[in-house]
Design a protein around this motif. Sequence first.
Motif, PDB file in Angstrom:
ATOM      1  N   THR A  84      40.796  32.697  31.828  1.00 43.67           N
ATOM      2  CA  THR A  84      39.606  33.358  31.948  1.00 43.67           C
ATOM      3  C   THR A  84      38.752  32.946  33.376  1.00 43.67           C
ATOM      4  O   THR A  84      38.369  33.294  34.266  1.00 43.67           O
ATOM      5  CB  THR A  84      38.774  33.331  30.777  1.00 43.67           C
ATOM      6  N   LEU A  85      38.585  31.496  33.185  1.00 42.36           N
ATOM      7  CA  LEU A  85      37.670  30.775  34.390  1.00 42.36           C
ATOM      8  C   LEU A  85      38.490  30.920  35.757  1.00 42.36           C
ATOM      9  O   LEU A  85      37.944  30.853  36.635  1.00 42.36           O
ATOM     10  CB  LEU A  85      37.475  29.456  33.852  1.00 42.36           C
ATOM     11  N   ALA A  86      39.881  30.488  35.625  1.00 37.75           N
ATOM     12  CA  ALA A  86      40.710  30.678  36.944  1.00 37.75           C
ATOM     13  C   ALA A  86      40.644  32.022  37.454  1.00 37.75           C
ATOM     14  O   ALA A  86      40.397  32.248  38.493  1.00 37.75           O
ATOM     15  CB  ALA A  86      42.120  30.233  36.612  1.00 37.75           C
ATOM     16  N   SER A  87      40.971  32.871  36.726  1.00 40.00           N
ATOM     17  CA  SER A  87      40.848  34.219  37.551  1.00 40.00           C
ATOM     18  C   SER A  87      39.467  34.678  37.850  1.00 40.00           C
ATOM     19  O   SER A  87      39.383  35.474  38.630  1.00 40.00           O
ATOM     20  CB  SER A  87      41.421  35.319  36.299  1.00 40.00           C
ATOM     21  N   THR A  88      38.346  34.363  36.994  1.00 42.87           N
ATOM     22  CA  THR A  88      37.142  34.663  37.599  1.00 42.87           C
ATOM     23  C   THR A  88      36.956  33.967  38.838  1.00 42.87           C
ATOM     24  O   THR A  88      36.503  34.554  39.926  1.00 42.87           O
ATOM     25  CB  THR A  88      36.104  34.101  36.563  1.00 42.87           C
ATOM     26  N   LEU A  89      37.160  32.580  39.053  1.00 43.36           N
ATOM     27  CA  LEU A  89      37.060  32.175  40.212  1.00 43.36           C
ATOM     28  C   LEU A  89      37.898  32.605  41.379  1.00 43.36           C
ATOM     29  O   LEU A  89      37.049  32.879  42.569  1.00 43.36           O
ATOM     30  CB  LEU A  89      37.480  30.524  40.327  1.00 43.36           C
ATOM     31  N   LEU A  90      39.046  32.968  41.320  1.00 43.38           N
ATOM     32  CA  LEU A  90      39.819  33.637  42.119  1.00 43.38           C
ATOM     33  C   LEU A  90      39.248  34.950  42.355  1.00 43.38           C
ATOM     34  O   LEU A  90      39.399  35.436  43.704  1.00 43.38           O
ATOM     35  CB  LEU A  90      41.415  33.921  41.506  1.00 43.38           C
ATOM     36  N   LEU A  91      38.675  35.784  41.527  1.00 45.86           N
ATOM     37  CA  LEU A  91      38.053  36.762  41.848  1.00 45.86           C
ATOM     38  C   LEU A  91      36.775  36.624  42.662  1.00 45.86           C
ATOM     39  O   LEU A  91      36.605  37.537  43.510  1.00 45.86           O
ATOM     40  CB  LEU A  91      37.442  37.652  40.646  1.00 45.86           C
ATOM     41  N   VAL A  92      36.056  35.791  42.512  1.00 38.79           N
ATOM     42  CA  VAL A  92      34.811  35.349  43.468  1.00 38.79           C
ATOM     43  C   VAL A  92      35.287  35.231  44.818  1.00 38.79           C
ATOM     44  O   VAL A  92      34.849  35.438  45.678  1.00 38.79           O
ATOM     45  CB  VAL A  92      33.867  34.171  42.822  1.00 38.79           C
ATOM     46  N   LEU A  93      36.434  34.273  45.038  1.00 36.94           N
ATOM     47  CA  LEU A  93      36.696  33.901  46.257  1.00 36.94           C
ATOM     48  C   LEU A  93      37.407  35.153  47.114  1.00 36.94           C
ATOM     49  O   LEU A  93      37.265  35.068  48.056  1.00 36.94           O
ATOM     50  CB  LEU A  93      37.781  32.743  46.192  1.00 36.94           C
ATOM     51  N   THR A  94      38.136  36.001  46.391  1.00 38.25           N
ATOM     52  CA  THR A  94      38.694  37.225  46.970  1.00 38.25           C
ATOM     53  C   THR A  94      37.490  38.035  47.385  1.00 38.25           C
ATOM     54  O   THR A  94      37.641  38.710  48.576  1.00 38.25           O
ATOM     55  CB  THR A  94      39.625  37.945  46.138  1.00 38.25           C
ATOM     56  N   GLU A  95      36.598  38.064  46.435  1.00 41.69           N
ATOM     57  CA  GLU A  95      35.465  38.909  46.946  1.00 41.69           C
ATOM     58  C   GLU A  95      34.736  38.513  48.283  1.00 41.69           C
ATOM     59  O   GLU A  95      34.365  39.404  49.088  1.00 41.69           O
ATOM     60  CB  GLU A  95      34.616  39.386  45.985  1.00 41.69           C
ATOM     61  N   ALA A  96      34.572  37.177  48.134  1.00 42.84           N
ATOM     62  CA  ALA A  96      33.666  36.288  49.315  1.00 42.84           C
ATOM     63  C   ALA A  96      34.773  36.564  50.345  1.00 42.84           C
ATOM     64  O   ALA A  96      33.869  36.792  51.821  1.00 42.84           O
ATOM     65  CB  ALA A  96      33.553  35.091  48.902  1.00 42.84           C
ATOM     66  N   SER A  97      35.963  36.504  50.430  1.00 44.05           N
ATOM     67  CA  SER A  97      36.543  36.383  51.651  1.00 44.05           C
ATOM     68  C   SER A  97      36.561  37.736  52.472  1.00 44.05           C
ATOM     69  O   SER A  97      36.517  37.868  53.630  1.00 44.05           O
ATOM     70  CB  SER A  97      37.991  36.091  51.406  1.00 44.05           C
ATOM     71  N   GLY A  98      36.363  38.977  51.878  1.00 49.11           N
ATOM     72  CA  GLY A  98      36.498  40.219  52.461  1.00 49.11           C
ATOM     73  C   GLY A  98      37.981  40.733  53.129  1.00 49.11           C
ATOM     74  O   GLY A  98      37.729  41.696  53.905  1.00 49.11           O
ATOM     75  N   GLN A  99      38.651  39.902  52.992  1.00 51.67           N
ATOM     76  CA  GLN A  99      40.262  40.149  53.702  1.00 51.67           C
ATOM     77  C   GLN A  99      41.141  40.392  52.814  1.00 51.67           C
ATOM     78  O   GLN A  99      42.377  40.679  53.331  1.00 51.67           O
ATOM     79  CB  GLN A  99      40.374  38.645  54.616  1.00 51.67           C
ATOM     80  N   VAL A 100      41.049  40.312  51.437  1.00 55.64           N
ATOM     81  CA  VAL A 100      42.210  40.613  50.498  1.00 55.64           C
ATOM     82  C   VAL A 100      42.116  42.006  50.423  1.00 55.64           C
ATOM     83  O   VAL A 100      41.128  42.819  50.134  1.00 55.64           O
ATOM     84  CB  VAL A 100      41.840  39.786  49.092  1.00 55.64           C
ATOM     85  N   PRO A 101      43.382  42.571  50.265  1.00 53.98           N
ATOM     86  CA  PRO A 101      43.646  43.993  50.080  1.00 53.98           C
ATOM     87  C   PRO A 101      42.835  44.404  48.663  1.00 53.98           C
ATOM     88  O   PRO A 101      43.060  43.706  47.684  1.00 53.98           O
ATOM     89  CB  PRO A 101      45.217  44.339  49.722  1.00 53.98           C
ATOM     90  N   ALA A 102      42.354  45.603  48.606  1.00 57.87           N
ATOM     91  CA  ALA A 102      41.697  46.277  47.474  1.00 57.87           C
ATOM     92  C   ALA A 102      42.431  46.163  46.371  1.00 57.87           C
ATOM     93  O   ALA A 102      41.798  45.887  45.205  1.00 57.87           O
ATOM     94  CB  ALA A 102      40.844  47.520  47.802  1.00 57.87           C
ATOM     95  N   GLY A 103      43.587  46.569  46.390  1.00 57.28           N
ATOM     96  CA  GLY A 103      44.593  46.491  45.244  1.00 57.28           C
ATOM     97  C   GLY A 103      44.655  45.427  44.601  1.00 57.28           C
ATOM     98  O   GLY A 103      45.002  45.235  43.314  1.00 57.28           O
ATOM     99  N   LEU A 104      44.646  44.105  45.339  1.00 56.59           N
ATOM    100  CA  LEU A 104      44.985  42.874  44.771  1.00 56.59           C
ATOM    101  C   LEU A 104      43.891  42.170  44.161  1.00 56.59           C
ATOM    102  O   LEU A 104      44.003  41.825  43.047  1.00 56.59           O
ATOM    103  CB  LEU A 104      45.397  41.969  45.859  1.00 56.59           C
ATOM    104  N   VAL A 105      42.584  42.714  44.856  1.00 53.47           N
ATOM    105  CA  VAL A 105      41.391  42.209  44.037  1.00 53.47           C
ATOM    106  C   VAL A 105      41.294  43.178  42.553  1.00 53.47           C
ATOM    107  O   VAL A 105      40.825  42.410  41.884  1.00 53.47           O
ATOM    108  CB  VAL A 105      40.236  42.717  44.973  1.00 53.47           C
ATOM    109  N   ALA A 106      41.524  44.178  42.712  1.00 56.18           N
ATOM    110  CA  ALA A 106      41.537  44.927  41.603  1.00 56.18           C
ATOM    111  C   ALA A 106      42.495  44.466  40.343  1.00 56.18           C
ATOM    112  O   ALA A 106      42.035  44.249  39.299  1.00 56.18           O
ATOM    113  CB  ALA A 106      41.963  46.450  41.766  1.00 56.18           C
TER     114      ALA A 106
END
Length: 387
Positions: free
Chosen positions: A212-234
């Motif tokens: 839970t906490l690792a996936s949440t942190l990864l979600l934050v980082l992908t959102e902040a980067s703005g460079q990750v494909p939308a499907g992967l962020v989803a």
Amino acid sequence: MLSATTTIPAPFRYPFRIFFLSTAFSAVLLIPLWLFFLLGGGTLQPALPALHWHQHEMLGAFVNSAIAGFLLTAVCAWTGTRPVAGWPLAALWLLWLAGGGAMLFGSYPWLAMAVDLAFLPAVALLAARPIVAKRQWRQLPLLAVLTLLWLCDLGYHLSGDTQWLRAAMLLTGGLILVVGGRITPAFSRNWLLQQGQPTADISTWRWLEVLTLASTLLLVLTEASGQVPAGLVAVVALVAGLSAGLRTLLWRGWRVRREPLLAILHIGLLWVAAGFLLRSLAGFGLVTDAVWLHALGAGAMGTMILGVMARVALGHTGRPLALPSGITLAFGLIFLAGLLRVIAGLGWLPWAFGIHAASLCWTVAFALFIWRYFPILTRPRIDGKPG
């Protein structure tokens, strides 16, 4: 012998007092102001574009005030140290107030940015001193979250890109998961034991906590980067939402449904899971960003902050954990505010009706808190102890 704190005005004897009041007052003021700006705003316009101001101040004024009140109070309990009080606490509060004023009225963007960015580092330093002195290293992740929130704020100020504000919203959801994970199952077990009921079925799975906490942190980082494909962020958001939801369900919130002070914590955590799942749907293009942002904002943040403030204010002023009249209604209204805002975002209600109804429910909920808790937070403890 009288405590030294007895010479300090009650609101400045403990961080939760002044900052919980400030959180509630900011909640009551920010939403009507946003509607005012949304409907034209006359000649008054904030320092930021109106939508950016709304998103930023729900974090910078509302959430940060609640963080300061909770964290600086909790640190005292964890470390057995004296709280920040008196003039140092007043100075910190004035810094928070100046930040909000700068964002609303600031004519000098760099000065407004500097004042706004000063608050969280001040809170982190005040919290870090007793944590380091008492070697309470398990509290350091909370300071790390504060640092990341500050970096998101800095990123927004330097770029003007709301991806940083979106990342901060997700990170706030993560902070709710961390704090909620500490208090919700423990409080639920204690209450059930007091009722003479078994607690073996309230469980925590270590692997699920990590996921839970690792996936949440990864979600934050992908959102902040703005460079990750939308499907992967989803996909990341889907994992974070499902794991956060399962984690909360393992704590059997329905078993404490007769105790509003506990039920509201479980509901707040489920709102976080819903927000992450809606973020996943947004990544797949099925809903707009406004839907998941308001699930986390009006839903998770509003619910959890109101619930935690209601409980902490009672316990730390020597009162029994029995809700004042009207606060159960406030809990219902804050849940309804989140629900209405999400439904309006989905297009299932007329947009104008939805946002006005949600805003009314939100404002009345926090107004009820002010009405019932102002005397509690501005008067000495009823048992005569410091606090």
